[in-house]
Design a protein around this motif. Sequence first.
Motif, PDB file in Angstrom:
ATOM      1  N   GLN A 149      47.517 -59.719 -23.119  1.00 36.47           N
ATOM      2  CA  GLN A 149      46.350 -60.383 -22.767  1.00 36.47           C
ATOM      3  C   GLN A 149      46.099 -60.805 -24.228  1.00 36.47           C
ATOM      4  N   ALA A 150      45.578 -62.100 -24.150  1.00 32.43           N
ATOM      5  CA  ALA A 150      44.980 -62.870 -25.758  1.00 32.43           C
ATOM      6  C   ALA A 150      44.929 -61.478 -26.283  1.00 32.43           C
ATOM      7  N   GLY A 151      44.733 -61.803 -27.652  1.00 31.49           N
ATOM      8  CA  GLY A 151      44.187 -59.692 -29.111  1.00 31.49           C
ATOM      9  C   GLY A 151      45.235 -59.423 -29.117  1.00 31.49           C
ATOM     10  N   GLY A 152      45.571 -59.018 -27.802  1.00 29.63           N
ATOM     11  CA  GLY A 152      46.877 -57.708 -27.842  1.00 29.63           C
ATOM     12  C   GLY A 152      48.415 -57.742 -28.656  1.00 29.63           C
ATOM     13  N   SER A 153      48.660 -56.596 -28.304  1.00 28.80           N
ATOM     14  CA  SER A 153      50.184 -56.769 -29.392  1.00 28.80           C
ATOM     15  C   SER A 153      51.375 -56.155 -28.760  1.00 28.80           C
TER      16      SER A 153
ATOM     17  N   VAL B 192      66.005 -54.687 -36.221  1.00 30.87           N
ATOM     18  CA  VAL B 192      65.514 -55.003 -36.847  1.00 30.87           C
ATOM     19  C   VAL B 192      64.041 -55.762 -35.866  1.00 30.87           C
ATOM     20  N   TYR B 193      62.910 -55.584 -36.170  1.00 33.40           N
ATOM     21  CA  TYR B 193      61.594 -55.589 -35.423  1.00 33.40           C
ATOM     22  C   TYR B 193      60.650 -56.928 -35.846  1.00 33.40           C
ATOM     23  N   LEU B 194      60.149 -56.965 -34.853  1.00 28.40           N
ATOM     24  CA  LEU B 194      58.498 -58.306 -34.617  1.00 28.40           C
ATOM     25  C   LEU B 194      58.140 -57.128 -33.753  1.00 28.40           C
ATOM     26  N   LEU B 195      56.663 -56.987 -34.543  1.00 31.64           N
ATOM     27  CA  LEU B 195      55.589 -56.934 -34.623  1.00 31.64           C
ATOM     28  C   LEU B 195      54.657 -58.038 -34.379  1.00 31.64           C
ATOM     29  N   MET B 196      53.899 -58.114 -33.208  1.00 30.94           N
ATOM     30  CA  MET B 196      52.855 -58.804 -33.402  1.00 30.94           C
ATOM     31  C   MET B 196      52.019 -59.028 -32.658  1.00 30.94           C
ATOM     32  N   ASN B 197      50.928 -59.048 -33.271  1.00 32.41           N
ATOM     33  CA  ASN B 197      48.999 -58.544 -33.128  1.00 32.41           C
ATOM     34  C   ASN B 197      48.668 -60.629 -32.654  1.00 32.41           C
ATOM     35  N   SER B 198      47.417 -59.958 -32.939  1.00 35.28           N
ATOM     36  CA  SER B 198      46.689 -61.239 -32.696  1.00 35.28           C
ATOM     37  C   SER B 198      46.948 -62.331 -31.449  1.00 35.28           C
TER      38      SER B 198
END
Length: 122
Positions: A13-17, A77-83
């Motif tokens: 959902q929007a706002g999630g990670s 390699v990682y990509l942390l996606m917030n908000s």
Amino acid sequence: QVQLVESGGGLVQAGGSLRLSCAASGRAFSRYGMGWFRQAPGKEREFVAAISGMYTYYADSVKGRFTISRDNAKNTVYLLMNSLKPEDTAVYYCAAARSSAWLATTTGYDYWGQGTQVTVSS
């Protein structure tokens, strides 16, 4: 030859990670510049983030929300996606570059993964 396998995509959902991972095979992983790109339906593949040595680079659209990192011991390699936002919906691709000269462009990379779908619902 380097093979890249992405994982961690999904529906959020929007706002999630979400945290994407990219596992690399082959030697000398630490010598490669690594990047994340994304491609939404009907759009060109666009730069998201890159890492080379201790330096990181981000597209303006994700700056402050996404974080790229790497674990050379794990060849990952990682990509942390917030908000997350609905406009972040795309297939996300991991890429490896022998040269770190053009990390913000698709042509700067030598190897690509198959991609992982990220869908952000509103």
